[in-house]
Design a protein around this motif. Structure first.
Motif, mmCIF file in Angstrom:
data_model
loop_
_atom_site.group_PDB
_atom_site.id
_atom_site.type_symbol
_atom_site.label_atom_id
_atom_site.label_comp_id
_atom_site.label_asym_id
_atom_site.label_seq_id
_atom_site.Cartn_x
_atom_site.Cartn_y
_atom_site.Cartn_z
ATOM 1 N N ARG A 255 0.827 -1.283 0.028
ATOM 2 C CA ARG A 255 -0.109 0.016 -0.186
ATOM 3 C C ARG A 255 0.946 1.210 0.109
ATOM 4 O O ARG A 255 0.359 2.330 -0.194
ATOM 5 C CB ARG A 255 -0.878 -0.032 1.048
ATOM 6 N N LEU A 256 2.123 1.117 0.177
ATOM 7 C CA LEU A 256 3.207 2.205 0.219
ATOM 8 C C LEU A 256 3.971 2.232 -0.877
ATOM 9 O O LEU A 256 4.909 3.016 -0.878
ATOM 10 C CB LEU A 256 3.816 2.129 1.649
ATOM 11 N N LEU B 84 5.553 5.526 -2.309
ATOM 12 C CA LEU B 84 6.655 6.175 -1.740
ATOM 13 C C LEU B 84 8.052 5.915 -2.482
ATOM 14 O O LEU B 84 9.132 6.457 -2.106
ATOM 15 C CB LEU B 84 6.651 5.809 -0.156
ATOM 16 N N VAL C 107 8.454 -3.026 5.741
ATOM 17 C CA VAL C 107 8.353 -1.623 4.859
ATOM 18 C C VAL C 107 9.363 -1.167 4.503
ATOM 19 O O VAL C 107 9.483 -1.058 3.287
ATOM 20 C CB VAL C 107 7.268 -0.836 5.723
ATOM 21 N N VAL D 213 -2.100 5.414 6.001
ATOM 22 C CA VAL D 213 -2.445 4.348 5.088
ATOM 23 C C VAL D 213 -2.914 3.050 6.470
ATOM 24 O O VAL D 213 -2.029 2.965 7.188
ATOM 25 C CB VAL D 213 -1.438 3.747 4.478
ATOM 26 N N VAL E 82 7.707 7.924 7.394
ATOM 27 C CA VAL E 82 6.818 6.772 7.443
ATOM 28 C C VAL E 82 6.682 6.189 8.929
ATOM 29 O O VAL E 82 7.554 5.570 9.382
ATOM 30 C CB VAL E 82 7.090 5.748 6.495
ATOM 31 N N GLU F 267 -0.571 11.968 5.428
ATOM 32 C CA GLU F 267 -1.278 10.682 4.726
ATOM 33 C C GLU F 267 -1.433 9.640 5.774
ATOM 34 O O GLU F 267 -0.531 9.415 6.748
ATOM 35 C CB GLU F 267 -0.580 10.308 3.747
ATOM 36 N N LEU G 61 10.816 -0.657 0.526
ATOM 37 C CA LEU G 61 11.036 0.780 0.119
ATOM 38 C C LEU G 61 12.207 0.953 -0.122
ATOM 39 O O LEU G 61 12.746 2.022 -0.411
ATOM 40 C CB LEU G 61 10.293 1.520 1.221
ATOM 41 N N VAL H 113 3.617 10.329 6.947
ATOM 42 C CA VAL H 113 2.627 9.376 6.798
ATOM 43 C C VAL H 113 2.610 8.351 7.976
ATOM 44 O O VAL H 113 3.599 7.741 8.605
ATOM 45 C CB VAL H 113 3.321 8.524 5.607
ATOM 46 N N ALA I 166 1.360 4.773 8.929
ATOM 47 C CA ALA I 166 0.926 3.564 8.305
ATOM 48 C C ALA I 166 0.832 2.400 9.205
ATOM 49 O O ALA I 166 1.479 2.040 10.110
ATOM 50 C CB ALA I 166 2.147 3.072 7.336
#
Length: 210
Positions: free
Chosen positions: A18-19, A22, A45, A178, A128, A176, A49, A156, A158
């Motif tokens: 879902r990220l 980024l 995550v 998430v 994040v 944001e 990323l 963000v 998350a």
């Protein structure tokens, strides 16, 4: 478990999908796990990323006579966020005493988990903030404020699971939010995991060192 995640690692992999936006050039995200349970999720995550992983340690400042009611929170580098309406109920001396106590505990935990490593700089970066689940949003909101205090350009939040009303509330704190699951029948974070065993300090230290 009606539906959800096998464990924190599986939840982290789903959250990372879902990220994916980024990964764009210019984002340069930093992934911060809320100890302890958020760190295994954040590690997945960060891996997806290709981003640095760190912890964001915050401590709630509870009223002296009602510790569960937060009058604010503190983070590293002297960051302090106060709810003036609640904090105004205590004297400066009482506030200072609570801050000193929680500051000592915060520093102890930072030393335990980070093991003397320098924290990842946040200034100008997309930060994040990851937890294994969000129940009330108080800790995540405090973490947002601490990240902004450290110079984050964009914040963000998350998480694999959070109630819909909390997600809406956090959108006022973060740029944001998430969440993989936003169930109406939310009672506790653990109900959405097959394995929700406590994450030991040693696991947090290992993940950060890796």
């Amino acid at each position: 478990m009606a539906s959800g995640f096998a464990d924190r690692e599986a939840a982290g992999r789903e959250l990372a999908q879902r990220l994916a936006h980024l990964r764009n050039p210019g984002e340069e995200p930093v992934v911060l796990g809320l100890p302890r349970g958020g760190v295994p999720v954040a590690a997945q995550v960060a891996r997806e990323l290709s981003a640095p992983l760190d912890v964001i340690v915050v401590r709630k400042l509870g009223l002296p006579w009602q510790p569960e009611l937060a009058m604010g929170a503190i983070g590293e580098d002297g960051a302090i966020v106060l709810n003036e309406e609640i904090a105004g109920q205590v004297s400066q001396a009482d506030l200072d005493q609570v801050v000193a106590r929680e500051r000592a505990e915060l520093q102890r935990r930072v030393a335990l988990w980070r093991g003397g490593r320098e924290r990842v700089p946040l200034a100008g970066r997309t930060v994040v903030i990851v937890d294994d689940g969000v129940a009330t949003g108080a800790t995540a909101a405090a973490a947002c404020a601490v990240a902004r205090h450290a110079g984050a350009a964009r914040v963000v939040v998350a998480t694999p699971v959070a109630p819909p009303d909390v997600v809406r509330k956090l959108r006022g704190q973060a740029d944001e939010v998430v969440a993989v699951l936003t169930p109406l029948g939310f009672r506790a974070v653990g109900q959405w995991y097959g394995d929700f065993a406590e994450t030991p300090d040693e696991e947090v230290t290992r993940l950060l060192a890796a």
